[in-house]
Design a protein around this motif. Structure first.
Motif, short mmCIF file in Angstrom:
data_model
loop_
_atom_site.label_atom_id
_atom_site.label_comp_id
_atom_site.label_asym_id
_atom_site.label_seq_id
_atom_site.Cartn_x
_atom_site.Cartn_y
_atom_site.Cartn_z
N ALA A 4 0.84 -1.19 0.00
CA ALA A 4 0.00 0.00 0.00
C ALA A 4 0.88 1.25 0.00
N ASP A 5 0.45 2.23 -0.74
CA ASP A 5 1.17 3.49 -0.79
C ASP A 5 0.88 4.26 0.50
N PRO A 6 1.90 4.52 1.34
CA PRO A 6 1.63 5.18 2.61
C PRO A 6 1.10 6.60 2.45
N ALA A 7 1.42 7.24 1.34
CA ALA A 7 0.92 8.60 1.13
C ALA A 7 -0.59 8.60 0.90
N ARG A 8 -1.11 7.51 0.38
CA ARG A 8 -2.55 7.44 0.11
C ARG A 8 -3.34 6.85 1.27
N THR A 9 -2.69 6.13 2.13
CA THR A 9 -3.42 5.50 3.23
C THR A 9 -3.38 6.32 4.50
N ARG A 10 -2.48 7.27 4.57
CA ARG A 10 -2.38 8.10 5.76
C ARG A 10 -3.51 9.13 5.77
N THR A 11 -4.16 9.26 6.88
CA THR A 11 -5.24 10.23 7.01
C THR A 11 -4.73 11.44 7.77
N VAL A 12 -4.90 12.59 7.16
CA VAL A 12 -4.48 13.83 7.79
C VAL A 12 -5.72 14.55 8.26
N VAL A 13 -5.78 14.80 9.53
CA VAL A 13 -6.92 15.50 10.11
C VAL A 13 -6.52 16.96 10.29
N PRO A 14 -7.27 17.87 9.65
CA PRO A 14 -6.92 19.28 9.79
C PRO A 14 -7.14 19.75 11.23
N ALA A 15 -6.36 20.71 11.62
CA ALA A 15 -6.49 21.25 12.97
C ALA A 15 -7.83 21.96 13.10
N GLN A 16 -8.50 21.71 14.18
CA GLN A 16 -9.78 22.36 14.43
C GLN A 16 -9.52 23.71 15.10
N ARG A 17 -10.04 24.74 14.49
CA ARG A 17 -9.90 26.06 15.10
C ARG A 17 -11.18 26.83 14.86
N GLY A 18 -11.42 27.77 15.71
CA GLY A 18 -12.62 28.57 15.58
C GLY A 18 -12.47 29.63 14.52
N VAL A 19 -13.51 30.36 14.31
CA VAL A 19 -13.49 31.45 13.35
C VAL A 19 -12.75 32.63 13.99
N THR A 20 -11.76 33.11 13.29
CA THR A 20 -10.97 34.22 13.82
C THR A 20 -11.52 35.56 13.34
N ARG A 21 -11.01 36.60 13.92
CA ARG A 21 -11.42 37.95 13.52
C ARG A 21 -11.04 38.21 12.07
N ASN A 22 -9.87 37.72 11.66
CA ASN A 22 -9.43 37.91 10.27
C ASN A 22 -10.36 37.21 9.29
N ASP A 23 -10.89 36.04 9.67
CA ASP A 23 -11.85 35.34 8.81
C ASP A 23 -13.11 36.18 8.61
N LEU A 24 -13.59 36.77 9.70
CA LEU A 24 -14.79 37.61 9.60
C LEU A 24 -14.53 38.86 8.77
N VAL A 25 -13.38 39.47 8.96
CA VAL A 25 -13.04 40.67 8.19
C VAL A 25 -12.97 40.33 6.70
N ARG A 26 -12.38 39.19 6.38
CA ARG A 26 -12.27 38.77 4.98
C ARG A 26 -13.64 38.56 4.35
N VAL A 27 -14.54 37.92 5.08
CA VAL A 27 -15.90 37.68 4.56
C VAL A 27 -16.63 39.01 4.35
N VAL A 28 -16.49 39.92 5.30
CA VAL A 28 -17.16 41.22 5.17
C VAL A 28 -16.58 41.99 3.99
N LEU A 29 -15.26 41.95 3.81
CA LEU A 29 -14.66 42.65 2.68
C LEU A 29 -15.13 42.09 1.35
N TRP A 30 -15.23 40.76 1.25
CA TRP A 30 -15.75 40.16 0.02
C TRP A 30 -17.19 40.61 -0.23
N ALA A 31 -17.99 40.61 0.81
CA ALA A 31 -19.39 41.01 0.67
C ALA A 31 -19.50 42.47 0.22
N VAL A 32 -18.69 43.34 0.82
CA VAL A 32 -18.72 44.76 0.46
C VAL A 32 -18.25 44.96 -0.97
N ALA A 33 -17.18 44.29 -1.37
CA ALA A 33 -16.66 44.45 -2.72
C ALA A 33 -17.66 43.96 -3.76
#
Length: 75
Positions: A4-33
């Protein structure tokens, strides 16, 4: 024997993080633009004044400019 190819069988779980202030600012900027671009398009069809187009264009350009700077900074 099949290996088995280890690169294909390995599962990578992304880090869980909350929504940051920068994420909200980016969404608002997209909406305004996007909203300013839509208003500018509607103003074109309705024959609005030059001032309306300039204000919408400046808002759109400022929003996109800040998004570009943010994107370059996060690299």
């Amino acid at each position: 024997m099949i290996h088995a190819d280890p690169a294909r069988t390995r599962t990578v779980v992304p880090a869980q993080r909350g929504v940051t202030r920068n994420d909200l600012v980016r969404v608002v900027l997209w909406a305004v633009a996007v909203a300013a671009a839509v208003v500018n398009t509607v103003a074109s069809y309705r024959g609005a004044s030059l001032g309306t187009h300039l204000v919408c264009g400046l808002i759109t350009a400022a929003g996109v400019g800040v998004l570009v700077v943010d994107g370059r900074r996060r690299r």
